[in-house]
Design an enzyme around this catalytic site. Sequence first.
Site, PDB file in Angstrom:
ATOM      1  CE  LYS A  22      38.984  32.175  41.082  1.00 11.86           C
ATOM      2  NZ  LYS A  22      38.716  33.549  41.550  1.00 11.86           N
ATOM      3  CG  ASN A  23      34.953  32.840  41.838  1.00  9.65           C
ATOM      4  OD1 ASN A  23      36.069  32.904  42.357  1.00  9.65           O
ATOM      5  ND2 ASN A  23      34.695  33.326  40.651  1.00  9.65           N
ATOM      6  CB  CYS A 116      42.791  43.360  39.746  1.00 12.31           C
ATOM      7  SG  CYS A 116      41.137  43.029  39.195  1.00 12.31           S
ATOM      8  NE  ARG A 121      36.937  43.215  40.758  1.00  7.85           N
ATOM      9  CZ  ARG A 121      37.369  41.959  40.760  1.00  7.85           C
ATOM     10  NH1 ARG A 121      38.590  41.697  40.367  1.00  7.85           N
ATOM     11  NH2 ARG A 121      36.596  40.966  41.181  1.00  7.85           N
ATOM     12  CB  ILE A 123      34.339  47.367  48.592  1.00  6.27           C
ATOM     13  CG1 ILE A 123      35.130  48.454  49.310  1.00  6.27           C
ATOM     14  CG2 ILE A 123      35.267  46.312  48.023  1.00  6.27           C
ATOM     15  CD1 ILE A 123      35.811  47.927  50.578  1.00  6.27           C
ATOM     16  CG  ASP A 124      30.141  51.354  45.634  1.00  6.65           C
ATOM     17  OD1 ASP A 124      30.908  50.528  45.077  1.00  6.65           O
ATOM     18  OD2 ASP A 124      29.050  51.701  45.146  1.00  6.65           O
ATOM     19  CG  ASP A 307      34.528  35.177  36.196  1.00  2.31           C
ATOM     20  OD1 ASP A 307      34.226  34.750  37.317  1.00  2.31           O
ATOM     21  OD2 ASP A 307      34.886  36.351  35.995  1.00  2.31           O
ATOM     22  NE  ARG A 399      44.665  35.175  41.664  1.00  4.03           N
ATOM     23  CZ  ARG A 399      43.958  35.893  40.763  1.00  4.03           C
ATOM     24  NH1 ARG A 399      44.496  36.220  39.624  1.00  4.03           N
ATOM     25  NH2 ARG A 399      42.727  36.273  41.008  1.00  4.03           N
TER      26      ARG A 399
HETATM   27  C1  EPZ Z   1      33.072  37.915  41.791  1.00  3.95           C
HETATM   28  O1  EPZ Z   1      33.821  39.092  42.008  1.00  3.95           O
HETATM   29  C2  EPZ Z   1      34.057  36.885  41.264  1.00  3.95           C
HETATM   30  N1  EPZ Z   1      35.121  36.675  42.241  1.00  3.95           N
HETATM   31  C3  EPZ Z   1      34.676  37.362  39.953  1.00  3.95           C
HETATM   32  O2  EPZ Z   1      35.479  36.290  39.456  1.00  3.95           O
HETATM   33  C4  EPZ Z   1      33.554  37.607  38.951  1.00  3.95           C
HETATM   34  O3  EPZ Z   1      34.110  38.124  37.759  1.00  3.95           O
HETATM   35  C5  EPZ Z   1      32.560  38.620  39.537  1.00  3.95           C
HETATM   36  O4  EPZ Z   1      32.056  38.129  40.797  1.00  3.95           O
HETATM   37  C6  EPZ Z   1      31.370  38.841  38.612  1.00  3.95           C
HETATM   38  O5  EPZ Z   1      30.726  37.629  38.372  1.00  3.95           O
HETATM   39  C7  EPZ Z   1      34.871  35.906  43.328  1.00  3.95           C
HETATM   40  O6  EPZ Z   1      33.775  35.424  43.515  1.00  3.95           O
HETATM   41  C8  EPZ Z   1      36.019  35.687  44.257  1.00  3.95           C
HETATM   42  P1  EPZ Z   1      31.052  41.877  41.627  1.00  3.95           P
HETATM   43  P2  EPZ Z   1      33.117  40.366  42.761  1.00  3.95           P
HETATM   44  O7  EPZ Z   1      31.012  42.599  42.918  1.00  3.95           O
HETATM   45  O8  EPZ Z   1      32.089  39.905  43.707  1.00  3.95           O
HETATM   46  C9  EPZ Z   1      30.809  46.431  40.555  1.00  3.95           C
HETATM   47  C10 EPZ Z   1      37.406  35.254  38.597  1.00  3.95           C
HETATM   48  O9  EPZ Z   1      38.021  35.380  37.527  1.00  3.95           O
HETATM   49  N2  EPZ Z   1      30.806  46.668  42.010  1.00  3.95           N
HETATM   50  O10 EPZ Z   1      29.928  40.926  41.303  1.00  3.95           O
HETATM   51  O11 EPZ Z   1      34.225  41.220  43.271  1.00  3.95           O
HETATM   52  C11 EPZ Z   1      32.118  45.852  40.056  1.00  3.95           C
HETATM   53  O12 EPZ Z   1      33.062  46.881  39.818  1.00  3.95           O
HETATM   54  C12 EPZ Z   1      36.909  36.496  39.316  1.00  3.95           C
HETATM   55  O13 EPZ Z   1      37.140  34.166  39.155  1.00  3.95           O
HETATM   56  C13 EPZ Z   1      30.548  47.959  42.460  1.00  3.95           C
HETATM   57  O14 EPZ Z   1      30.324  48.882  41.689  1.00  3.95           O
HETATM   58  O15 EPZ Z   1      32.426  41.093  41.534  1.00  3.95           O
HETATM   59  C14 EPZ Z   1      31.674  45.161  38.794  1.00  3.95           C
HETATM   60  O16 EPZ Z   1      31.575  46.108  37.760  1.00  3.95           O
HETATM   61  C15 EPZ Z   1      37.248  37.781  38.583  1.00  3.95           C
HETATM   62  N3  EPZ Z   1      30.542  48.176  43.807  1.00  3.95           N
HETATM   63  C16 EPZ Z   1      30.274  44.632  39.133  1.00  3.95           C
HETATM   64  O17 EPZ Z   1      29.840  45.392  40.263  1.00  3.95           O
HETATM   65  C17 EPZ Z   1      30.766  47.167  44.711  1.00  3.95           C
HETATM   66  O18 EPZ Z   1      30.726  47.437  45.930  1.00  3.95           O
HETATM   67  C18 EPZ Z   1      30.225  43.159  39.508  1.00  3.95           C
HETATM   68  O19 EPZ Z   1      31.231  42.945  40.441  1.00  3.95           O
HETATM   69  C19 EPZ Z   1      31.029  45.872  44.226  1.00  3.95           C
HETATM   70  C20 EPZ Z   1      31.042  45.639  42.865  1.00  3.95           C
END
Ligand code: EPZ
Length: 422
Positions: A22-23, A116, A121, A123-124, A307, A399
């Site tokens: 999926k990811n 969520c 979540r 996106i900075d 995950d 999902r």
């Molecule tokens: C991806 O989400 C995955 N989703 C998530 O899987 C997975 O848990 C996550 O990576 C971590 O491995 C998809 O790939 C669709 P991150 P993502 O940005 O990219 C912080 C599942 O169950 N952060 O790597 O959104 C964030 O809050 C899902 O399949 C910032 O601070 O996660 C978190 O603490 C759930 N600023 C950490 O980084 C940002 O701009 C890692 O998040 C972005 C993220």
Amino acid sequence: MEKFVIEGGYKLEGEIEISGSKNASLPIIAASIMSEEKTILKHVPNLTTFPTMIKILNYMGVKTKFEDNTLEIDPSGIYQFTAPYEFVSTMRGSICLLGPLLAKYGKARFSMPGGCVIGPRPIDLHIKGLKKLGVLIENEEGYIIGKVDKLKGNNIFIGGSFGSSVLATANVLCAAVLAEGETIIEYAACEPEIVDLANFLKKMGAKIYGEGSHLIRVEGVKKLKGVEYTIIPDRIEGGTYILAGYITRSRIKVNNIIPSHLFALFDKLEEAGLDIKYGENYFETIPKETWKAVEVTTLPFPGFPTDLQAQMMSFLTLSDGISLITEKVFPERFIHVGELNRLGADITLDGSKAIIKGVKSLKGAKVMASDLRASAALVLAGLTAEGITEISRIYHLDRGYEKFEKKLSSIGAKIKRIKEES
Ligand code: EPZ
């Protein structure tokens, strides 16, 4: 709505085939709009995640066809670059369209994805990286408005307070691929899904070096071509079924996995006293009646995946000691704890740490799914709990797990999907 009814206590036996990731699919589907030509993606899992992503693409004018796990994408007719709130709010992963839209069309109007149940979540890091490539970004009524005439390569550090970010890396990588000149992405995510995205982009003609490490170098190119590409297997689905085998003390074979994607899980299972057996593309669970308590800390890849944290917690509720799970990626990702305790587990929370006191057995009960991986954890617990476990709101599971109950039933689990009385 539908629920799962599980009669626990049955041994599993047989083989299970893992679906596409999926990811990995999400950022690759997004990146396919960066070419003028048609792309064909194989091994795309049939999940409820994708109709929303496909709706957004169709809304923009992209033609798509999805059957038998093959997704055809024809971006030649794209005419608008907005991802409306009603779509993005139900599928925050669609944020990975931001980089490709800006790279190819120089504009994007994107609803801010909400938080969520696993935490805010932000996106900075996405925004920081895109701005470093020359994108002008404003906020307007909950929408991100991005504009850029010509992306310019740059040196970008996109590590955050939780380490690397998977989708921020995906967005910045896609934008860098069509930028002018060279881009260095420092503290990039190393996840296999990023490597798969890079391999897909390179097949389209991108020049990318170092993917899979924290430093990725990109030489911008002018155009990308449409390609045929097969998505890697889903390592989280694979890890979930491996834990299903162990928690039910069964011998099952999990096929179509890439072992190196799951070494952190294998390491913890070995530490818990289990025998680990895997080949080039499969894993075999060798059952044990008891297992040791362990300490798990979730970290970005190659660390223990967040995950798989909930599913590992289910497994540790039956260990012969006191386990500790520290969640360092999404510190609030413990919505499954309350529901596991309803099934007789003994888990207490202390901030981003969960203390799991092993119990002899779990007892079936009515529980509620709430997040994709938390729901998978409840299924694993239900498979071993004495008596009947009912899990409501299983749309969360659909999902991220293709044919979940069908795959489990095929190896002997007593699990049924039934309509909930409204
Ligand atoms: C991806 O989400 C995955 N989703 C998530 O899987 C997975 O848990 C996550 O990576 C971590 O491995 C998809 O790939 C669709 P991150 P993502 O940005 O990219 C912080 C599942 O169950 N952060 O790597 O959104 C964030 O809050 C899902 O399949 C910032 O601070 O996660 C978190 O603490 C759930 N600023 C950490 O980084 C940002 O701009 C890692 O998040 C972005 C993220």
